[in-house]
Design a protein around this motif. Structure first.
Motif, mmCIF file in Angstrom:
data_model
loop_
_atom_site.group_PDB
_atom_site.id
_atom_site.type_symbol
_atom_site.label_atom_id
_atom_site.label_comp_id
_atom_site.label_asym_id
_atom_site.label_seq_id
_atom_site.Cartn_x
_atom_site.Cartn_y
_atom_site.Cartn_z
ATOM 1 N N ASP A 92 37.264 23.744 11.432
ATOM 2 C CA ASP A 92 37.910 23.641 12.442
ATOM 3 C C ASP A 92 37.436 23.497 14.386
ATOM 4 N N GLU A 95 37.534 26.203 16.830
ATOM 5 C CA GLU A 95 36.822 27.247 16.578
ATOM 6 C C GLU A 95 35.023 27.445 17.230
ATOM 7 N N ARG A 98 35.047 26.988 20.212
ATOM 8 C CA ARG A 98 35.209 28.556 21.286
ATOM 9 C C ARG A 98 33.262 28.940 20.964
ATOM 10 N N ALA A 99 33.399 28.823 19.644
ATOM 11 C CA ALA A 99 32.382 29.610 19.815
ATOM 12 C C ALA A 99 30.436 28.610 20.409
ATOM 13 N N LYS A 256 20.737 32.953 9.426
ATOM 14 C CA LYS A 256 22.113 33.500 10.408
ATOM 15 C C LYS A 256 21.983 32.350 11.800
ATOM 16 N N LEU A 260 27.290 31.354 15.540
ATOM 17 C CA LEU A 260 28.179 32.196 14.798
ATOM 18 C C LEU A 260 27.704 32.058 13.422
ATOM 19 N N ASP A 262 29.111 34.126 11.247
ATOM 20 C CA ASP A 262 30.347 34.168 10.133
ATOM 21 C C ASP A 262 30.020 32.732 10.303
ATOM 22 N N ALA A 263 29.720 31.959 9.751
ATOM 23 C CA ALA A 263 30.414 30.792 9.128
ATOM 24 C C ALA A 263 31.803 29.953 9.150
ATOM 25 N N ARG A 264 31.858 31.304 7.797
ATOM 26 C CA ARG A 264 33.581 31.300 7.486
ATOM 27 C C ARG A 264 34.440 30.846 8.889
ATOM 28 N N ARG A 265 34.058 31.555 10.077
ATOM 29 C CA ARG A 265 35.401 31.609 10.831
ATOM 30 C C ARG A 265 35.923 29.626 10.960
ATOM 31 N N ILE A 266 34.549 28.526 10.527
ATOM 32 C CA ILE A 266 34.818 26.959 11.303
ATOM 33 C C ILE A 266 35.821 26.388 9.936
ATOM 34 N N LYS A 268 38.490 25.535 7.803
ATOM 35 C CA LYS A 268 40.198 25.973 7.383
ATOM 36 C C LYS A 268 40.599 25.807 6.570
#
Length: 280
Positions: A92, A95, A98-99, A256, A260, A262-266, A268
């Motif tokens: 994504d 995302e 945005r990060a 870490k 970011l 939590d890398a799962r945010r990116i 899809k």
């Protein structure tokens, strides 16, 4: 790991032979012709020798071997990517922007292109267009152990061919193979710290180790095409996967990243998987 729907792939374009033309069996005995033929033969021989040095160097990476030993002995998490995906279609880009990430650095072979090919792998075109639209001009680059590496591409011929074939990407010229070296050439090009950049590649002990050592957000993709890879590279991939699996069972986790956590945010969801869509 999610997988994309089947996509018909274009057959690879015919590749010109990398070997020099055969020497004439009966060269003309005229002195001028003999001198010209001898000079051409010498140049062809030097070209073949340079090609073999390059090919062998790309298949056997002493720095990569040393990295395996160093990481295994000290900090295994350096070889663990922040996120693993099938390919760049799963990322994504909005995302990531945005990060706070300011650009994306790609490995080339088997990440964006087939091995040794200059053009983008066709099924990735739409995803790459999305990335190019979201990040500002000049914010996408390739950092490769082939094109742009001065040892194998001293005149930048391969680098320019890729820049011509893939619109909007810059191939960074550099001196040292991944995973060795700092990120000075990359940081100089982008004008920011490596911690503000994403590094995408397909190898644990080159791309991921290099990226984590220098503070990138690291994304591991699966190789696009095995057919053109050497036997050695395929065996090394299996060894890497075995070692990573062992470390995962031991409970090692990726480093870490400050931008970011939590890398799962990116990642899809697969838009073609109805079972996943219905659960969202």
């Amino acid at each position: 790991m999610l997988r994309p729907p089947a996509v018909p792939l274009r057959p690879p374009a015919p590749r010109a032979s990398v070997l020099p033309p055969p020497r004439a069996a009966n060269p003309n005995t005229d002195p001028t012709t003999t001198t010209t033929t001898t000079t051409a033969d010498a140049a062809a021989t030097m070209g073949a020798a340079a090609w073999w040095r390059r090919a062998l160097g790309q298949r056997f990476n002493p720095a990569g071997v040393a990295a395996v030993a160093a990481v295994a002995a000290s900090e295994p998490r350096l070889a663990l990517p922040h996120v693993s995906v099938q390919d760049i279609r799963w990322l994504d880009w909005a995302e990531l922007r945005r990060a706070g990430f300011r650009g994306v650095v790609f490995d080339k072979d088997n990440t964006l292109t087939a091995p040794y090919a200059p053009a983008l792998w066709p099924p990735l075109a739409a995803a790459f267009d999305q990335c190019r639209a979201i990040f500002p001009p000049g914010a996408l680059a390739i950092y490769s152990n082939s094109a742009g590496l001065k040892e194998y591409d001293p005149d930048g011929i391969d680098a320019r061919a890729i820049e011509a074939a893939i619109e909007g990407v810059h191939v960074i010229r550099h001196d040292i193979k991944k995973p060795g070296g700092a990120a000075k050439e990359i940081e100089s090009y982008f004008g920011c710290s490596a911690s503000n950049l994403v590094l995408v590649g397909d190898r644990y002990f080159t791309d991921v180790v290099y990226g984590n050592r220098n503070g990138f957000l690291t994304v591991l993709t699966e190789p696009l095409k095995f057919a053109d890879e050497s036997y050695i590279v395929r065996r090394v991939r299996k060894l890497e996967a075995y070692i990573i699996s062992y470390w995962d069972k031991k409970g090692h986790k990726p480093i870490k990243h400050s931008l970011l956590p939590d890398a799962r945010r990116i990642v899809k969801f697969d838009p073609y998987d109805d079972s996943i869509t219905s659960r969202v």
